[in-house]
Write an enzyme that holds these catalytic residues in place. Structure first.
Site, PDB file in Angstrom:
ATOM      1  N   GLU A 173      29.950   7.127 -20.856  1.00  0.00           N
ATOM      2  CA  GLU A 173      29.191   8.355 -21.164  1.00  0.00           C
ATOM      3  C   GLU A 173      29.610   9.503 -20.252  1.00  0.00           C
ATOM      4  O   GLU A 173      30.388   9.330 -19.311  1.00  0.00           O
ATOM      5  CB  GLU A 173      27.688   8.055 -21.058  1.00  0.00           C
ATOM      6  CG  GLU A 173      27.273   6.994 -22.073  1.00  0.00           C
ATOM      7  CD  GLU A 173      25.775   6.790 -22.162  1.00  0.00           C
ATOM      8  OE1 GLU A 173      25.029   7.186 -21.231  1.00  0.00           O
ATOM      9  OE2 GLU A 173      25.341   6.219 -23.191  1.00  0.00           O
ATOM     10  N   GLU A 199      33.864   0.490 -28.757  1.00  0.00           N
ATOM     11  CA  GLU A 199      34.899   0.094 -29.713  1.00  0.00           C
ATOM     12  C   GLU A 199      36.118   1.004 -29.598  1.00  0.00           C
ATOM     13  O   GLU A 199      37.257   0.553 -29.657  1.00  0.00           O
ATOM     14  CB  GLU A 199      34.355   0.178 -31.145  1.00  0.00           C
ATOM     15  CG  GLU A 199      33.156  -0.718 -31.433  1.00  0.00           C
ATOM     16  CD  GLU A 199      31.812  -0.058 -31.118  1.00  0.00           C
ATOM     17  OE1 GLU A 199      31.732   0.761 -30.176  1.00  0.00           O
ATOM     18  OE2 GLU A 199      30.842  -0.376 -31.819  1.00  0.00           O
TER      19      GLU A 199
HETATM   20  N1  THU Z   1      27.631   3.257 -28.658  1.00  0.00           N
HETATM   21  C1  THU Z   1      28.754   2.476 -28.661  1.00  0.00           C
HETATM   22  O1  THU Z   1      29.384   2.268 -27.612  1.00  0.00           O
HETATM   23  N2  THU Z   1      29.166   1.956 -29.839  1.00  0.00           N
HETATM   24  C2  THU Z   1      28.548   2.137 -31.033  1.00  0.00           C
HETATM   25  O2  THU Z   1      29.046   1.683 -32.056  1.00  0.00           O
HETATM   26  C3  THU Z   1      27.259   2.822 -31.075  1.00  0.00           C
HETATM   27  C4  THU Z   1      26.861   3.551 -29.856  1.00  0.00           C
HETATM   28  C5  THU Z   1      27.176   3.845 -27.386  1.00  0.00           C
HETATM   29  C6  THU Z   1      27.337   5.327 -27.289  1.00  0.00           C
HETATM   30  C7  THU Z   1      26.283   5.676 -26.255  1.00  0.00           C
HETATM   31  O3  THU Z   1      26.849   5.516 -24.965  1.00  0.00           O
HETATM   32  C8  THU Z   1      25.202   4.622 -26.449  1.00  0.00           C
HETATM   33  O4  THU Z   1      25.804   3.583 -27.201  1.00  0.00           O
HETATM   34  C9  THU Z   1      23.967   5.133 -27.174  1.00  0.00           C
HETATM   35  O5  THU Z   1      24.298   5.766 -28.342  1.00  0.00           O
END
Ligand code: THU
Length: 135
Positions: A46, A57
């Site tokens: 993030e 992913e």
């Molecule tokens: N997130 C992922 O890493 N993969 C996904 O397919 C859905 C969401 C993460 C993004 C963010 O850091 C957190 O999950 C909440 O949305």
């Protein structure tokens, strides 16, 4: 469970522990199996400028491509949700589709149980590189 799937699932769980998610506190882990048999992992990373966040992913795909891999057979994805199987976001489905529709996708719970699905099932009627070919 085949040993290879077990390893993929366990690697995605380990990758989730590396997630950098101070804003959402929603860790996600991914592990990709390449056609050559290598496993490449990713976690969400993030940013204080929220929109710059990269999903687990996509982190895994980017690592894999840098390492020279372009053919993939499966991905395991996990988060902290215990009571249901959670799929990859739409953006990540599209990014996986760039490298073919034949992916097996293992939606994995924190206890290591998983549900097998496929990218074609998760993203039907997809836009893909083939659609850019001119006639
Ligand atoms: N997130 C992922 O890493 N993969 C996904 O397919 C859905 C969401 C993460 C993004 C963010 O850091 C957190 O999950 C909440 O949305």
């Amino acid at each position: 469970m085949s040993d290879r799937v077990g390893e993929l699932v366990s690697k995605c769980l380990q990758a989730r522990d590396m997630a950098y998610c101070p804003y959402s506190r929603f860790p996600v882990g991914a592990a990709i199996l390449t056609a050559e048999g290598a496993i490449i992992t990713g976690c969400n990373v993030e940013n204080a400028s929220y929109g710059l966040t990269v999903c687990a992913e996509r982190t895994a795909i980017q690592r894999a491509v840098v390492e020279g891999y372009r053919q993939f057979t499966a991905i395991a994805v996990t988060c902290d949700i215990k009571d249901r199987f959670v799929g990859p976001c739409g953006a990540c489905r599209q990014v996986l589709m760039e490298f073919g529709s034949d992916w097996i996708v293992y939606l994995t719970k924190p206890d290591g149980s998983y549900k097998e699905t496929s990218l074609s099932e998760l993203l039907p009627f997809a836009f893909s590189p083939a659609d850019l070919e001119m006639n």
